[in-house]
Design a protein around this motif. Sequence first.
Motif: not given
Length: 401
Positions: A319-328, A366-377, A395-400
């Motif tokens: 939504n025209e605002s820049d965000y930083i994502i830190i994942a772990t 991703t190209s549709d401005n979503g986020l792909a998260i690769l992990g293990s289970i 979904q990402l917008l709802e978080l911020v």
Amino acid sequence: MKIQLTNILFGMAALLAVSACDIGDNKDVNPADSFLRIYDSHQFDHAISPVDVTETSENGYLLLGNYRRDDTDFLGTYIASTDEEGQFIRNTYMRDNNVHPVGEFLVLGGQHYFVSMDAVSLQAYLNQVDDSARVVSTIGIGATYPMFAQNDGADQFVLLSYNPVNRTTVLSIHGLDGATIGTPREFGIGAGQDVEEPIIDHFTRTGRELPFFAGKTAGGTYYANGFYNYTLSLLFTDLSSDSPSGVIQGQQDEGGISGLLPLNGDNFALSRFNYGDQYASGLTTLSTTGTTSASDIDSHAMLEWETDGKVKMTTITLNESDYIIIATTTKNQQIVLHFYDNTGAYVGVDYLGFSSPYQLGAIQVTSDNGLAILGSIQVAGKFQRICLFKKSEKQLLELVE
């Protein structure tokens, strides 16, 4: 046993798919927008760990991983492809001497590549891979013990590696033909067996997986996180000499920088660790000249973070605002996404995974401005498999917000 595991995976995926969406809105849901996929193996005893994820030309995904082999001390190379909904297409288990794949996926000349290593000669390889997870070509690179690779423009990449003969951390630039561009720079790790031991243990996974990475800032300064003068250090260099222009020292292999994201100027998002404690900052200014200490960097204690867990970072515009994502990964084995605005203020958090233990591998906008998260289970507490989450832009917008 395989049938039993497949049933477990199918049941979990079905439950998660149903619980992830509002039934009343199903008619408006695009299956490619949001999903969780768990990928089985034809060998039930394979423990597959995530390395990196990237999008294909048809908006599917390429997954890079590793697995324990019984014929070498190093981890084998695993590649898989999916469609845009994360549905499995095919995979490749490399059984030759091609081992130890490292992130990141590279895009050179419009094609996907990754770096790996020869199990015998220890030479680095540059592998071209197609959208169906088939290795198209493999060429040798003039380096040994590769640690990390990252694009440096459209047709070249920066490589972090280790030279066991000279006992140096090496930073080099390579073209899409694998040839070295310019002069590789070598930074001495220090004398003594104890200094090299954690590096070798990292490659054989008989010890901790260390946070080796490299790249270039927006201002053109290269950086590398590797051993230098007896300690894990973040080095800054213009590649003009074998002496770094700036050093941020850790504490041998017990402390240092675990993740770094260049922003603008000398501003970075980062994470660091110190004797088991974890810290993060959405925005901090670093000195890229002189010598400083990682333990002096102003950052916030992250009490829920797993010790020695991978930390991955990216930026995204919502939504025209820049965000930083830190994942772990958290101590209770969930994947966590922390969101910061462009001032470094903390604005949101999201937790992925429940019931079974999950661990983070990589993240990709991703190209549709979503986020792909690769992990293990850990399926049923014993079968380690890779998994792929997709989060939509909504979904990402709802978080911020």
